[in-house]
Design an enzyme around this catalytic site. Structure first.
Site, PDB file in Angstrom:
ATOM      1  N   LEU A 115       0.892  -1.116  -0.108  1.00  0.00           N
ATOM      2  CA  LEU A 115       0.132  -0.052  -0.261  1.00  0.00           C
ATOM      3  C   LEU A 115       0.726   1.204   0.018  1.00  0.00           C
ATOM      4  O   LEU A 115       0.478   2.518  -0.765  1.00  0.00           O
ATOM      5  CB  LEU A 115      -1.013   0.104   1.305  1.00  0.00           C
ATOM      6  N   GLY A 116       2.199   1.182   0.688  1.00  0.00           N
ATOM      7  CA  GLY A 116       2.763   2.395   0.574  1.00  0.00           C
ATOM      8  C   GLY A 116       4.340   2.134   1.282  1.00  0.00           C
ATOM      9  O   GLY A 116       4.283   1.117   2.020  1.00  0.00           O
ATOM     10  N   GLY A 118       8.175   3.913   2.719  1.00  0.00           N
ATOM     11  CA  GLY A 118       8.716   5.160   3.040  1.00  0.00           C
ATOM     12  C   GLY A 118       9.761   4.956   3.843  1.00  0.00           C
ATOM     13  O   GLY A 118      10.570   3.554   4.378  1.00  0.00           O
ATOM     14  N   MET A 120      10.362   5.310   6.931  1.00  0.00           N
ATOM     15  CA  MET A 120      10.171   4.583   8.299  1.00  0.00           C
ATOM     16  C   MET A 120       9.564   3.172   8.388  1.00  0.00           C
ATOM     17  O   MET A 120       9.367   2.588   9.268  1.00  0.00           O
ATOM     18  CB  MET A 120       9.136   5.513   9.050  1.00  0.00           C
ATOM     19  N   VAL A 123       3.830  -0.287   4.370  1.00  0.00           N
ATOM     20  CA  VAL A 123       2.280  -0.617   4.692  1.00  0.00           C
ATOM     21  C   VAL A 123       1.910  -1.539   3.726  1.00  0.00           C
ATOM     22  O   VAL A 123       1.906  -1.211   2.631  1.00  0.00           O
ATOM     23  CB  VAL A 123       1.369   0.522   4.933  1.00  0.00           C
ATOM     24  N   LYS A 138       1.175  -2.536   9.308  1.00  0.00           N
ATOM     25  CA  LYS A 138       2.051  -1.401   9.207  1.00  0.00           C
ATOM     26  C   LYS A 138       3.417  -1.972   9.935  1.00  0.00           C
ATOM     27  O   LYS A 138       3.490  -2.500  10.891  1.00  0.00           O
ATOM     28  CB  LYS A 138       1.586   0.024  10.037  1.00  0.00           C
ATOM     29  N   ASP A 234       1.730  16.098  14.027  1.00  0.00           N
ATOM     30  CA  ASP A 234       2.048  15.994  12.360  1.00  0.00           C
ATOM     31  C   ASP A 234       0.939  15.945  11.560  1.00  0.00           C
ATOM     32  O   ASP A 234       0.562  15.086  10.766  1.00  0.00           O
ATOM     33  CB  ASP A 234       2.825  14.755  12.182  1.00  0.00           C
TER      34      ASP A 234
END
Length: 375
Positions: A115-116, A118, A120, A123, A138, A234
């Site tokens: 899904l994504g 990054g 960090m 996901v 996650k 954030d």
């Protein structure tokens, strides 16, 4: 025997001890007795410790196959067949979430797709095989597992959100676990796009859409503040997710969130690294102040509302340092400078939310929500 098998040579008649050809295939629910009947033989009568070994036979079982001990105990007096099972291929356990592929299994979850990704972490969409529902897994980036600050922040996010009561404007967290040494948690899968993705496509939202998005976000933030006095730290369009209908908004990614009495405490801030996103950064967060409360998130929500209505962030700069400096020193431009049709009430609200001093901003989310409701 509820498996499929093939008999390739012969069996020994238990009475006359002669070989009898039984070439052919027996499938499904046929029993050993039916095989002997077909050959006009009587099944052997054995003592408890006696077995009769066939000259040669092969059993090819379908998957999943019963263990040999179960196979022998299913039929009384069954001849002992030898099951030839191909050796299983050696398996390598995947411990890096970035290397998980479709069909891989993590706990009771079957991976579907990414899904994504990054810096960090990653996901992944997965199917919960126990509850039969899609979830978002996650994972923390494997490279950060030994970073105690990042590890603690990741675990804290999961625990804080899992302990909150359900709210329709928050992404729910269901459970947690570890892949090797890498922690992860299973959370609600939101099918829609982020507000940032839609904003990029539209360039800007209509005033009514922007107001509705920020009102729902304020409801979520008011809930976590009332329940646990959490400061998100954030708030921005990429942390606001549309559901499939692109009407319901859910706030996500509380990775930087902390209870307000500790919201400014971090060894990261002590090293001069600013937490947050420059375009929506409250001045007190940029100054690494220790005492933060809901008004820090109200500032970020005001900057987000400005962006959704105008199509640009309140402050521009050629570098992160310039943008942060503008948040600290420059007055925010009026919303009406970019959108002439903006209602005066909305213009005043955004300016109120973007005041440099927390004491001069709305003191609660209810102030923001009631003003948005009046539009």
């Amino acid at each position: 025997i509820d498996v499929s098998f093939v008999i390739t040579k012969s069996v020994i008649c238990p009475e006359c001890r002669t070989n009898v050809s039984l070439a052919g295939e027996a499938i499904g629910d046929m029993t050993m007795k039916s095989i002997f009947d077909a050959a006009q033989l009587s099944p052997p009568t054995l003592k408890p410790t006696e077995t009769v070994a066939p000259s040669s036979a092969t059993v090819i079982t379908s998957q999943p196959a019963a263990p040999e001990s179960d196979l022998a105990s299913t039929v009384t007096g069954a001849p002992q067949f030898t099951k030839k099972v191909p050796p299983s291929a050696p398996t390598t356990e995947v411990t890096d979430p970035a290397k998980l592929n479709q069909g891989d299994i993590v706990g009771n979850f079957v991976i579907e797709r990414v899904l994504g990704r990054g810096a960090m972490g990653v996901v992944l969409l997965a199917n919960d095989t126990i509850l039969d529902r899609l979830v978002a897994l996650k994972f923390m980036a494997k490279e950060l597992v030994d970073n105690q600050l990042c590890h603690d922040r990741f675990i804290r996010e999961g625990r804080m959100m899992a302990n909150l009561r359900a709210h329709h404007n928050l992404v729910a967290i269901y459970s947690g676990g570890k892949l090797g040494r890498t922690p992860y948690f299973a959370m609600e899968y939101v099918e829609g796009r982020s507000v940032k993705e839609v904003l990029k496509q539209k360039n800007r939202f209509s005033i009514s859409q922007a107001v509705d998005i920020c009102r729902q976000t304020a409801e979520a933030l008011d809930f976590v503040w009332s329940e646990a006095q959490l400061v998100h730290r954030d708030i921005k369009p990429s942390n606001m997710m549309f559901d499939k209908d692109e009407k319901t908004v859910k706030v996500t990614d509380f990775g930087l969130a902390k209870p307000h009495e500790h919201a400014g405490d971090s060894s990261l801030t002590a090293t001069g690294i600013i937490l947050g996103t420059p375009d929506y950064l409250a001045p007190e967060l940029a100054r690494c102040e220790k005492h933060l409360d809901c008004r820090t998130d109200i500032y970020a929500l005001g900057a987000t509302l400005f962006h959704l209505v105008t199509g640009r962030a309140p402050f521009k700069g050629n570098s992160v340092a310039e943008v942060v400096s503008a948040h600290l020193r420059e007055e925010a431009p009026l919303l009406s400078s970019f959108v002439k049709t903006a209602p005066e009430v909305l213009v005043d609200l955004v300016s109120w939310m973007l005041d440099k001093e927390p004491d001069n901003r709305p003191s609660s989310y209810r102030d923001v929500i009631s003003t948005l409701d009046s539009l």
